[in-house]
Write a protein that holds these residues in place. Structure first.
Motif, short mmCIF file in Angstrom:
data_model
loop_
_atom_site.label_atom_id
_atom_site.label_comp_id
_atom_site.label_asym_id
_atom_site.label_seq_id
_atom_site.Cartn_x
_atom_site.Cartn_y
_atom_site.Cartn_z
N GLN A 18 38.16 60.23 35.22
CA GLN A 18 39.63 60.13 35.22
C GLN A 18 40.28 61.52 35.30
O GLN A 18 41.18 61.87 34.52
CB GLN A 18 40.11 59.40 33.96
N GLN A 19 39.77 62.31 36.25
CA GLN A 19 40.34 63.64 36.45
C GLN A 19 40.29 64.02 37.92
O GLN A 19 39.49 63.51 38.70
CB GLN A 19 39.61 64.68 35.61
N LEU A 20 41.17 64.94 38.25
CA LEU A 20 41.28 65.46 39.61
C LEU A 20 40.69 66.86 39.65
O LEU A 20 41.05 67.71 38.83
CB LEU A 20 42.76 65.50 40.02
N PHE A 21 39.76 67.08 40.58
CA PHE A 21 39.13 68.38 40.76
C PHE A 21 39.54 68.94 42.12
O PHE A 21 39.41 68.26 43.14
CB PHE A 21 37.61 68.27 40.67
N CYS A 22 40.04 70.18 42.12
CA CYS A 22 40.51 70.82 43.36
C CYS A 22 39.88 72.21 43.48
O CYS A 22 39.56 72.85 42.47
CB CYS A 22 42.03 70.97 43.36
N ALA A 23 39.72 72.68 44.70
CA ALA A 23 39.15 74.02 44.91
C ALA A 23 39.65 74.60 46.21
O ALA A 23 39.98 73.87 47.16
CB ALA A 23 37.62 73.96 44.89
#
Length: 675
Positions: A133-138
């Motif tokens: 339940q999380q958003l990971f961005c890079a």
């Protein structure tokens, strides 16, 4: 090159598909081949596809992995595909059917939030991990691919490849961040997070971000190591290693299903990329490389035609030329500001804008760019400072003399910058034997007066401060310096606490300095990232992906670790590169000193082709920028320009900053009225 958007509603409300579609419509120029959205509950992604690589023809995004409950949207080109396919145990699949987005998602499944460390290439992506339940961005190591986001704690997180996709939604306010306006006016652009708008941020290069219902966290996953130094057995070994890495940096950026172009200015950087790319395409029997060049037949001081033709005469090119002396900085400004969301500090933007528009007409989708090879390989000028601080005055003097000759610069200025600080330090420490040896060598090789060096830089530094004050007090007259009127509005500067911000962000004094420290500072400068973002928008406006061989992580790490004598030797900067590309570069370019100066075309273009537009901007009280800028300074500089008086570099920037900021704020005002 593609366009990505996303919404994470932190209130827990369902994301509207119409909002995602509206954001994607705003980014239609970034991808004309496909547009898709995915949304489920409080999260939604959108993707605009521009086919570039052969694998992208098979790609469908957003990419949904139902088995692992992850969804990806990415603007990416992954260069270490073979390595990843092996490491991630995907070798049983046909490589040509494995897309770059497949590799990113597989890397996330293997390494989680550490996955960007294992990726090479240019990328900006977001992954919704349903199980966590999380958003990971890079964002990639150098910041070639842009990533902007809007964040309001406990309410909303939205991201996009360009800020305009955020502001197309009425619930996202477009409020000016005055601190960034001050940064722009002062050309103090070190902050890599801030934008012109409140609550809108940039994810810095080499950074990752995680957001869930309770927190937003960012961190750096990679940084350059300024302490590492490479040691090889010979000059030729360094040159061979450079050629291998540089060739691979070009090769992996030639992966394309469409015609490829290269910006060819005639300088060392663009010529190196163009020549190596030509050789690689010929080896694989691919279609010839398109080249795009600006020429200046009426402004010989700007013209690089002879160097451009030296490259083209090698054959196997499809050349295209733009008459750079027939346009000015404002020639396409209305079209440019349809795509630009902020004022921009680069007064020569109109050249790449025209080049990319011409490239689009030729069906080119990939355009190689030689941006900032100067800093990547490094001119190595601070080797002079190193030599002085090491007491190697004979080598210092000889390098200074030959460098001045090769590049048409002033030897005395080089001595002043790189040698005098050490001379003064020696005098203060009473290192007189070394001091005398130094001025003897400087006199012998360069011809500067021994007496003047002794008095100015030997005796004066050791005169007690009290005596110096007494001498100044009783001098019959004093000459005061001509201080330029500051461009920023002083009341505005005081209101936002500009002095404190300048103390925090300004680069500290760095003399004496090593080559590596100087190079490290340049590669980490905020303007480095800002220009890459600007190049991306310029290319995207034409439906083109800009690719930067010099922005290769492997190449940058190699160049930073080189000994200083591989960067400056025998009066030649970037010596390792000149040696390495022997046989590929025409000799006239391989041993070329300096590059063309386009600043004369700035004035020429404004007066000959943009005068009416400039009068439209400057002929008003400049009300839109009056609260931020000392408009009297701008107007006085404008009057000097139209009276055909010579402008200094600072005055040219004053004209441009005033015009660019006026146009940007006028656009913002117009947009706010139409909302």
């Amino acid at each position: 090159m593609s366009g990505i958007v996303g919404i994470f509603d932190l209130d827990g409300c369902a994301v509207k598909q119409t909002d995602l579609s509206q954001m994607l419509d705003t980014l239609a120029h970034r991808g004309t081949d496909a547009a898709n959205v995915w949304c489920e509950g409080e999260v939604g992604f959108g993707h605009r596809m521009l086919w570039t690589t052969p694998e992208s023809l098979l790609e469908v995004q957003p990419l949904v992995d139902s088995e692992r409950n992850c969804i990806l949207t990415a603007d990416a080109r992954i260069d270490n595909r073979d390595e990843l396919i092996t490491t991630l145990e995907l070798a049983e699949q046909e490589p040509e059917k494995i897309t770059d987005s497949d590799l990113i998602l597989a890397a996330y499944h293997r390494w989680g939030k550490d996955c960007p460390q294992y990726l090479l290439g240019d990328f900006a992506f977001a992954i919704w991990d349903q199980s966590q339940q999380q958003l990971f961005c890079a964002r990639d190591h150098l910041g070639v691919k842009p990533f902007y986001y809007y964040y309001q704690a406990e309410k909303a997180f939205l991201f996009a490849s360009e800020m305009k996709a955020l502001f197309c939604l009425p619930q996202i306010p477009q409020r000016i961040n005055e601190v960034r306006i001050a940064d722009f006016i002062m050309l103090m652009l070190e902050d890599k997070v801030i934008t012109t708008y409140e609550n809108v941020f940039r994810l810095p290069p080499a950074h990752s971000l995680i957001i869930n219902q309770t927190e937003l966290r960012t961190w750096s996953y990679w940084s350059l190591d300024p302490s590492k130094e490479l040691h090889l057995e010979s000059d030729q070994a360094y040159a061979d290693a450079f050629r291998e890495i540089f060739t691979e940096a070009v090769r992996c950026r030639l992966r394309s299903a469409f015609p490829i172009g290269s910006q060819l200015s005639g300088g060392l950087d663009s010529s190196s990329i163009t020549c190596v790319a030509r050789d690689l395409l010929a080896e694989t029997k691919k279609p010839p490389l398109h080249t795009f060049s600006c020429v200046f037949d009426t402004l010989k001081q700007c013209d690089e035609r002879s160097f451009i033709e030296a490259v083209l005469n090698q054959g196997e090119f499809i050349p295209h030329f733009i008459a750079g002396d027939q346009i000015g900085p404002l020639s396409d400004i209305d079209q440019i500001f349809e795509y630009e969301d902020e004022a921009f500090p680069g007064p020569n933007y109109y050249f790449p804008w025209r080049l990319t528009q011409i490239a689009k007409k030729q069906g080119v989708r990939i355009l190689l760019d030689g941006h900032d090879g100067d800093n990547i390989v490094s001119h190595g000028i601070y080797r002079l400072t190193e030599l002085a601080s090491q007491g190697k005055w004979a080598v210092f003097a000889q390098e200074t003399k030959t460098l001045a000759h090769n590049f048409g610069t002033s030897a005395s200025t080089l001595v002043e910058i790189h040698g005098i600080p050490t001379l003064r330090k020696l005098a203060k420490q009473f290192g007189w034997l070394e001091f005398i040896e130094a001025i003897q060598q400087i006199h012998r090789h360069i011809g500067l007066s021994r007496k003047q060096l002794l008095v100015q830089h030997g005796l004066r530094p050791i005169v007690p401060d009290l005596i110096k004050k007494w001498v100044r007090r009783y001098q019959p007259f004093q000459v005061s310096g001509n201080k330029s009127t500051p461009l920023i509005n002083q009341e505005f500067a005081e209101r936002i606490g500009l002095q404190e911000r300048l103390k925090h962000w300004s680069t500290p004094p760095y003399t004496p300095l090593t080559v590596r420290k100087n190079q490290f500072q340049a590669l980490n400068a905020g303007v480095f990232t800002l220009v890459l973002e600007q190049i991306d928008r310029c290319a995207a406006a034409a439906g083109i992906e800009a690719r930067h061989p010099f922005m290769d992580k492997r190449l940058i790490e190699f160049c930073l670790a080189l000994p200083s004598e591989q960067k400056l030797r025998q009066g030649w900067s970037r010596m390792v590169m000149r040696r390495a590309l022997r046989g590929s570069l025409p000799e006239v370019i391989q041993w070329r000193g300096g590059k063309g100066d386009l600043s004369d075309n700035f004035v020429h273009g404004l007066l000959e082709f943009n005068r009416a537009q400039l009068e439209g901007i400057m002929g008003t009280p400049l009300e839109s920028i009056n609260n931020y800028v000392n408009t009297n300074t701008v107007q006085k500089t404008y009057q000097k320009l139209i009276s055909a008086k010579n402008l200094t570099s600072q005055e040219k920037m004053t004209i441009w900053l005033g015009a660019s900021l006026t146009l940007a704020l006028n656009k913002l005002s117009k947009n706010q009225k139409t909302v």
